[in-house]
Design a protein around this motif. Sequence first.
Motif, short mmCIF file in Angstrom:
data_model
loop_
_atom_site.label_atom_id
_atom_site.label_comp_id
_atom_site.label_asym_id
_atom_site.label_seq_id
_atom_site.Cartn_x
_atom_site.Cartn_y
_atom_site.Cartn_z
N SER A 123 0.82 -1.21 0.00
CA SER A 123 0.00 0.00 0.00
C SER A 123 0.86 1.27 0.00
O SER A 123 0.51 2.25 -0.65
CB SER A 123 -0.96 0.00 1.20
OG SER A 123 -0.24 -0.02 2.42
N VAL A 124 1.98 1.24 0.70
CA VAL A 124 2.86 2.42 0.72
C VAL A 124 3.39 2.72 -0.68
O VAL A 124 3.36 3.88 -1.15
CB VAL A 124 4.03 2.21 1.71
CG1 VAL A 124 5.12 3.27 1.50
CG2 VAL A 124 3.54 2.26 3.14
N SER A 125 3.85 1.69 -1.39
CA SER A 125 4.38 1.91 -2.74
C SER A 125 3.27 2.32 -3.70
O SER A 125 3.47 3.16 -4.59
CB SER A 125 5.10 0.66 -3.25
OG SER A 125 4.19 -0.42 -3.37
N THR A 126 2.06 1.73 -3.54
CA THR A 126 0.94 2.08 -4.41
C THR A 126 0.50 3.52 -4.20
O THR A 126 0.21 4.24 -5.16
CB THR A 126 -0.25 1.13 -4.15
OG1 THR A 126 0.18 -0.22 -4.36
CG2 THR A 126 -1.41 1.44 -5.08
N VAL A 127 0.44 3.95 -2.94
CA VAL A 127 0.06 5.34 -2.65
C VAL A 127 1.09 6.30 -3.23
O VAL A 127 0.72 7.33 -3.83
CB VAL A 127 -0.09 5.55 -1.12
CG1 VAL A 127 -0.17 7.04 -0.79
CG2 VAL A 127 -1.32 4.82 -0.60
N TYR A 128 2.37 5.99 -3.09
CA TYR A 128 3.40 6.85 -3.67
C TYR A 128 3.21 6.96 -5.18
O TYR A 128 3.33 8.05 -5.76
CB TYR A 128 4.79 6.29 -3.36
CG TYR A 128 5.91 7.01 -4.10
CD1 TYR A 128 6.31 8.28 -3.69
CD2 TYR A 128 6.52 6.42 -5.20
CE1 TYR A 128 7.32 8.94 -4.37
CE2 TYR A 128 7.53 7.08 -5.88
CZ TYR A 128 7.93 8.34 -5.46
OH TYR A 128 8.92 9.00 -6.15
N TYR A 129 2.86 5.85 -5.82
CA TYR A 129 2.63 5.85 -7.27
C TYR A 129 1.40 6.68 -7.62
O TYR A 129 1.41 7.47 -8.57
CB TYR A 129 2.45 4.40 -7.74
CG TYR A 129 2.37 4.23 -9.23
CD1 TYR A 129 3.52 4.05 -10.00
CD2 TYR A 129 1.14 4.23 -9.88
CE1 TYR A 129 3.43 3.88 -11.38
CE2 TYR A 129 1.05 4.06 -11.25
CZ TYR A 129 2.20 3.89 -11.99
OH TYR A 129 2.11 3.73 -13.36
N ASN A 130 0.32 6.53 -6.83
CA ASN A 130 -0.93 7.23 -7.12
C ASN A 130 -0.90 8.71 -6.80
O ASN A 130 -1.71 9.48 -7.35
CB ASN A 130 -2.10 6.57 -6.36
CG ASN A 130 -2.47 5.22 -6.92
OD1 ASN A 130 -2.33 4.97 -8.12
ND2 ASN A 130 -2.95 4.33 -6.06
N LEU A 131 0.00 9.14 -5.91
CA LEU A 131 0.08 10.56 -5.57
C LEU A 131 0.45 11.41 -6.78
O LEU A 131 0.19 12.62 -6.80
CB LEU A 131 1.11 10.78 -4.46
CG LEU A 131 0.70 10.33 -3.05
CD1 LEU A 131 1.84 10.54 -2.06
CD2 LEU A 131 -0.55 11.08 -2.58
N LYS A 132 1.02 10.79 -7.80
CA LYS A 132 1.44 11.53 -8.99
C LYS A 132 0.37 11.52 -10.09
O LYS A 132 0.58 12.10 -11.15
CB LYS A 132 2.73 10.93 -9.54
CG LYS A 132 3.90 10.98 -8.56
CD LYS A 132 5.14 10.31 -9.12
CE LYS A 132 4.99 8.81 -9.19
NZ LYS A 132 6.24 8.14 -9.63
N LEU A 133 -0.78 10.85 -9.83
CA LEU A 133 -1.79 10.69 -10.87
C LEU A 133 -3.02 11.55 -10.60
O LEU A 133 -3.33 11.89 -9.46
CB LEU A 133 -2.21 9.22 -10.96
CG LEU A 133 -1.10 8.21 -11.26
CD1 LEU A 133 -1.69 6.80 -11.32
CD2 LEU A 133 -0.39 8.54 -12.56
#
Length: 468
Positions: A123-133
């Motif tokens: 979830s941490v890596s997914t949130v980091y990825y989604n913060l840019k979208l």
Amino acid sequence: MGRKWHAVAALGVAFAAAAAAVAADRGMSLIDAAVAPEEEISLLRKIANQMWNSENTYQHVWPPMEFGWQIILGTLIGFFGAAFGSVGGVGGGGIFVPMLTLIIGFDAKSSTAISKCMIMGASVSTVYYNLKLKHPTLDLPVIDYDLAVLIQPMLMLGISIGVIFNVIFPDWLVTVLLIILFLGTSTRAFLKGVETWKKETIIQREAAKRLEQTAGGEAEYAPIPTGPGAASGTKSLPSDEAASMMENIQWKEFGLLSFVWVAFLVLQVTKNYTSTCSTWYWVLNFLQVPVSVGVTMYEGIGLMSGKRVLSSKGSEQTTLKLHQIFIYGFFGITAGLVGGLLGLGGGFIMGPLFLELGIPPQVSSATATFAMMFSSSMSVVEYYLLNRFPVPYAVFFVIVAFIAAIIGQHLVRKLINWLGRASLIIFILAFMIFVSAVSLGGVGISNMVNKIAAHEYMGFENLCKYDA
């Protein structure tokens, strides 16, 4: 609302079974005083002893961390589980727990704890990825922060309750609750995926007709407009990447969520220095209620008055009613209970719920994962304080899940843009829930059969006697 009654029924079974067990135990003195036949008294006492034990009987099973086929196979399964789970917004716990139990060799409850560690990493890596979208059809972040603030505090409260239930509940009851809940939610998610697929097909056909009329060029992927009844003329944004990640974060809402997390962390750490079931132990537990309910009601009042809106619903956004706020809170607690009790992500409940509300699949997945980042990390802290997992194993699988989630998000995002099918996210969600129901349900039933054959204790554990 079908899932609501599934959840209510499941929780009703749980509390009824618990009440029956305690009543049977405490009522033994009354039975002894009665004039009932001696055989009846003996039978009732035997049932009570089977359902409630004053001593803790649970034993950890932590295999040594050695390189071998178990580690290799477990890593591969964990990798794919984290990749698909992060895309569906469910975390992947339904894959992690059976893998950790059957392949690595952990006991069921330690597997639950390490599963939470893996969900946190993914979830941490997914949130980091989604913060840019950005949102697929609106000039907004892909994460609906107001929806997260409404759900996450109650999710955290449910997690704390679920962790306690994880200590108390017998495996057979956990299995029954899991099968009822997951079969219902996976069916609803699949039907929602079929509905979304049909809408996408209509949109693609209309785009192809317009392409023929204008003669030339390639049709671009146009996401489904926000909500089932949104206007068909909604234009998609040229890119789903935000200009700046820092500007894409709504800091006020992020701060509220962080406040809830810190408050729960302080209460949990403080509780660790008290005796289990002491007065201060329960006081610190109940202090979580005003924190979670207070933040949820603050957000709820804003949504009811119109000062705040669920931005992901776009043109369909309306003020919420009081009963809707309670429904959101109920599902938040239910999702947390599932997460804490079974070691799964709350996305198994939140994902289908968000889709039923007409929220686009990308936003549903991103928001559910965002809320899970806070709840799963809190579960990890609580399980660590209970000494429920070996740290080296946990660190290794957290790294595996972190990397897998990034890769899974990137590949599926490319695939959605290529095929023009955001419904893929919904089908992945339904698939993960169904696989979790089959795998966890199968493991649970197998354990039940083995325990029955071996005449092992299958009742409730005593929280006050628990010694990690």
